[in-house]
Write a protein that holds these residues in place. Structure first.
Motif, PDB file in Angstrom:
ATOM      1  N   SER A  70       0.828  -1.172  -0.123  1.00 10.69           N
ATOM      2  CA  SER A  70       0.093  -0.085   0.108  1.00 10.69           C
ATOM      3  C   SER A  70       0.815   0.976  -0.001  1.00 10.69           C
ATOM      4  O   SER A  70       1.605   1.404   0.745  1.00 10.69           O
ATOM      5  N   PHE A 126      -0.196   4.160   0.603  1.00  7.55           N
ATOM      6  CA  PHE A 126      -0.782   4.980   1.699  1.00  7.55           C
ATOM      7  C   PHE A 126      -0.392   4.819   3.061  1.00  7.55           C
ATOM      8  O   PHE A 126      -0.154   3.861   3.491  1.00  7.55           O
ATOM      9  N   SER A 127      -0.517   5.824   3.892  1.00  4.59           N
ATOM     10  CA  SER A 127      -0.508   5.695   5.244  1.00  4.59           C
ATOM     11  C   SER A 127      -1.661   4.858   5.807  1.00  4.59           C
ATOM     12  O   SER A 127      -2.596   5.192   5.313  1.00  4.59           O
ATOM     13  N   ALA A 128      -1.365   4.073   6.715  1.00  2.00           N
ATOM     14  CA  ALA A 128      -2.489   3.432   7.287  1.00  2.00           C
ATOM     15  C   ALA A 128      -3.246   4.242   8.245  1.00  2.00           C
ATOM     16  O   ALA A 128      -3.946   4.018   8.971  1.00  2.00           O
ATOM     17  N   ALA A 129      -2.330   5.309   8.840  1.00  2.00           N
ATOM     18  CA  ALA A 129      -2.975   6.233   9.841  1.00  2.00           C
ATOM     19  C   ALA A 129      -4.009   7.027   9.490  1.00  2.00           C
ATOM     20  O   ALA A 129      -4.118   7.317   8.474  1.00  2.00           O
ATOM     21  N   ALA A 130      -5.226   6.946  10.479  1.00  2.00           N
ATOM     22  CA  ALA A 130      -6.344   7.602  10.060  1.00  2.00           C
ATOM     23  C   ALA A 130      -5.785   9.416  10.082  1.00  2.00           C
ATOM     24  O   ALA A 130      -4.986   9.542  10.925  1.00  2.00           O
ATOM     25  N   ALA A 131      -6.797   9.973   9.652  1.00  2.25           N
ATOM     26  CA  ALA A 131      -6.572  11.320   9.867  1.00  2.25           C
ATOM     27  C   ALA A 131      -6.739  11.828  11.256  1.00  2.25           C
ATOM     28  O   ALA A 131      -7.468  11.306  11.961  1.00  2.25           O
ATOM     29  N   ALA A 173      -2.729  12.168   7.223  1.00  5.47           N
ATOM     30  CA  ALA A 173      -2.475  11.262   5.964  1.00  5.47           C
ATOM     31  C   ALA A 173      -2.437  11.925   4.595  1.00  5.47           C
ATOM     32  O   ALA A 173      -2.997  13.018   4.370  1.00  5.47           O
ATOM     33  N   TRP A 182     -13.279  12.776   5.936  1.00  4.24           N
ATOM     34  CA  TRP A 182     -12.071  12.952   6.440  1.00  4.24           C
ATOM     35  C   TRP A 182     -11.149  13.785   5.663  1.00  4.24           C
ATOM     36  O   TRP A 182     -11.323  13.787   4.417  1.00  4.24           O
ATOM     37  N   PHE A 203      -7.268  15.224   4.049  1.00  5.49           N
ATOM     38  CA  PHE A 203      -6.024  14.651   3.627  1.00  5.49           C
ATOM     39  C   PHE A 203      -5.323  15.550   2.900  1.00  5.49           C
ATOM     40  O   PHE A 203      -5.764  16.564   2.397  1.00  5.49           O
TER      41      PHE A 203
END
Lengths: 491, 491
Positions: free
Chosen positions: A28, A30-35, A43, A157, A159
């Motif tokens: 992935s 992308f960052s797995a961290a939520a905003a 993110a 969210w 980003f």
């Protein structure tokens, strides 16, 4: 600077598999961290490194942005599209879908079919989101996802996305001139869901007017279709509607056929940009097919009637608003110099001159006064040509080594963008269309009308529909409409 | 009697032009008077006279009612259909529209195409309304219009329709077994708008899961499709879904492809009505294509997860509920004797025996216990056969001079309705289907599976689609799906 420290904390694009407590995570980027509301580790897509592909961020999936993305050289660019809509609408044929001459999907082209990289290339994405702001110094944009339809379980969210090149292609908004009730009660004709709404309402009103217990006045109101705005969209929709009434309603709704009427309200001239002879031809055709033309200005819109400036009340069952477009509130909010009319100001290479690596095309952009050029009309033709031009320019820049942000490489940008008008077209009902080939209002040119121009119009549009799939479907829709009539199921 | 005095005041059908203050009124068979709350002159269709055509009132546009109306002899009968939906849904192909294998309009057949009289014949109508009650003595039904979509300007109104023959074909309701949250959070798969909702949500979730800032858990939840109910609908939908994932998602959403999963939850046996070998074949195919089969009972449904009876929590992004159907609240409210299971009880000629001139067909009806026959399963096949049978019966009655209400003519009704099961079919993903030709669970018969049965299945359904227009569109949809893949624009 706050923005750049934020930027450093943006997650970097990485192709190494992330580890996760819950499962074997696939690759992935992308960052797995939520905003995070605190801004810590917000993110997003971080800046690209030198050895990587440069990233072109495109806002919007209209004519301009779609054409640009189609032509971008994806061997050197990653394409990231931010838009609340995952498809391009083939707007010239949208009016035909309202009455079932064409199907909705035949005029909608998914971006993934226009530019397959967004669904296949590891660094290219389509992001279902709206851009809410730009930081030109940090080369980032702020976005918020569009989660309508998942509202119950998912809050939108925020980003960030870093760009090497940023292209505004986010279009314009329908003009309401501040008239009360337009947004609430009228339907525009710019998106597929508008056409769906019109079709559902038209069929609903036809059916309800056939039920015992309705008064004569209510029946007459329900079946009164009012179109405000006599530009090409308004005229084409009125033409389609009257053809639908003549060809389908008379047969399929024979009980109520004499109650159906179409009125076209225009404050000035109908089809004012067309040659005077064509205009007269259009007016004759519309009147002949039963459209009532009213010269007037709408003052107020109620749920079941509108009020003209002379005080006259016009009851309606369906109200379609097509009085042109103006700068959107997002465009107005941007801290860039503006063109006359409030669009994003661009120079002759379609750059936003005050900021590096930022461009604007289509209805959201206009030549700055300093260029000495007039702002181009908000036409699909203009937008498409600008998208094509800018793709070539960006591909040229890439080849010259200037693809990344703040590139120090000096690139000769090549020729300026010059718009050559190829003619205007409008269809007025069955087998009748206008083609105005003059390059400007004052020049002379061929202007034809009738069956020949209808054929040119149909073929011209058919070959411009982007994919073979949709070309096929448009042809099949036209064919089945001719043989079986229009589809009247209200689904 | 109150009902008959009301009845006398119902407006009579008239072909003479009404006069009006406002306009030259065209011929209208309806009362111009609006429904009156006091009951005085409540609008509607009054009883037919002897010299006029008799009126068959049909409630519903499902398989049963549509087939009946198609075959009715309109030279002697006026057809009045009361339904909240102006089209028949070709339910066996509905699952295919959810993922874009077929288009929505290809599986919706407008009633006007099935029985053109409703839009052309002066005394035949399609009325967009719900039946709310029946007065068998007065031979009238009470109705209320369905005005959703025009709520702002038009309140629903009540009216009455007199019938000579009344046919209930109003179907059943999806069973929720009183489980909390099903109606609010799950989607059924019975109407075109259900399929549209599933398609929109599926595409939305695929897109949202590709946006930076979403957590791994959220992504996994959004892309978890859960189907509850292992009957043919649930199995077919699971199969279509897994084929969509294998063929289209892997290509078009390559970033998130490893997060998409399908789970099928069934309390008992999957496809319990099928031969045991076919059942095993179906299970193997589903598992092979990636569908996870779970044996369990759903206890509770939340917006983002469901709870099984063993306490296990199953997070989902899309929940499709297909656990069969039961008697609707309208059917339950009717003052007629019921069959086992609560359906409208009928005799072997599909008459409601307690009241003259009233019939019931399809999922809303069942044999009375006194007939000694079992209630037939809620299948399209049964409903279609009953519609066909009843049309022949009513045409026969008409010929014998018994078309009008309370006819004194003695008519031999001919043979009783006998249902002969022609076999059950279910498709399980790409080029795989089951055809069970046994006439009952205990008898023996050919049961085939694999490509040959898939081909039989497709062809069988294609030739059953009512109109040539839709047969053509289904074939074209299948063809373009094979060539271009499924359409993924979210409109």
């Amino acid at each position: 600077m706050a923005a750049s420290s934020l930027l450093r904390s943006l997650t970097r694009v990485s192709r190494a598999p992330a580890t996760s407590f819950y499962h074997r995570a696939p690759c992935s980027p992308f960052s797995a961290a939520a905003a995070d509301a605190a801004g810590r580790g917000l993110a997003g897509l971080g800046p690209t490194a030198k050895g990587e592909k440069a990233r072109v961020v495109v806002l919007g999936t209209g004519w301009a942005g779609s054409r640009l993305m189609k032509d971008l050289d994806t061997s050197g660019y990653d394409v990231v599209c931010v838009s609340p809509r995952n498809h391009m609408v083939f707007t010239p044929l949208l009016a035909s879908t309202c009455v079932g001459t064409l199907e909705f999907r035949s005029v909608a082209e998914p971006l993934a079919r226009i530019q397959p990289a967004v669904s296949k290339s590891p660094g290219s994405y389509f992001l279902l989101a709206r851009c809410t702001g730009v930081d030109p110094d940090a080369h980032t944009i702020d976005c918020e996802t569009v989660t309508e339809g998942e509202k119950d379980t998912l809050e939108p969210w925020k980003f960030k996305v870093s760009y090497d090149k940023l292209v505004f292609g986010c279009g314009a908004e329908a003009s309401t001139f501040g008239i009360r009730g337009v947004t609430e009660h009228a339907t525009f004709l710019r998106e597929v869901h508008h056409a769906q709404e019109i079709r559902r309402k038209l069929l609903l009103n036809l059916m309800l007017s056939d039920v015992p217990g309705i008064s004569e006045d209510e029946k007459r109101r329900l079946l009164h279709c009012v179109v405000v705005g006599g530009g090409p969209t308004g005229v084409e929709f009125s033409g389609e509607l009257s053809d639908f009434i003549v060809r389908d309603v008379k047969q399929r709704y024979s009980h109520v056929k004499d109650y159906v009427h179409v009125t076209l309200i225009e404050a000035n001239e109908v089809l004012s940009s067309f040659d005077v002879r064509l205009r007269q031809y259009a007016i004759n055709q519309l009147v002949k097919s039963g459209v009532k033309l009213v010269r007037g200005i709408v003052k107020d819109v109620h749920p079941d009637k509108l009020i003209l400036d002379n005080g006259e009340e016009v009851p309606y069952g369906l109200l379609v608003w097509s009085t042109g477009v103006g700068a959107s509130s997002f465009v107005k909010s941007l801290p860039f110099p503006k063109s006359p009319g409030g669009r994003i100001g661009v120079d002759e290479w379609l750059r936003v001159p005050s900021v590096p690596d930022v461009f604007a095309i289509g209805d959201c952009s206009g030549f700055l006064e300093s260029t000495g050029k007039e702002v181009l009309p908000a036409l699909a033709q203009v937008a498409e040509r600008q998208g094509k031009y800018l793709a070539a320019l960006l591909n040229h820049v890439l080849k010259a080594g200037g693809g990344h942000a703040n590139s120090k490489v000096e690139v000769d940008l090549g020729p300026k963008f010059v718009y050559k008008h190829l003619g205007s077209m409008a269809t007025v009902g069955r087998h009748k269309a206008l083609v105005d080939l003059r390059q400007s209002k004052d020049s002379k040119g061929v202007s034809i009308a009738g069956f020949a121009s209808w054929f040119i119009w149909r073929s011209a549009y058919l070959t411009r529909v982007v994919s073979w799939r949709n070309r096929l479907y448009v042809a099949i829709n036209w064919m089945t409409t001719m043989i079986f009539g229009r589809d009247i199921s209200r689904i």
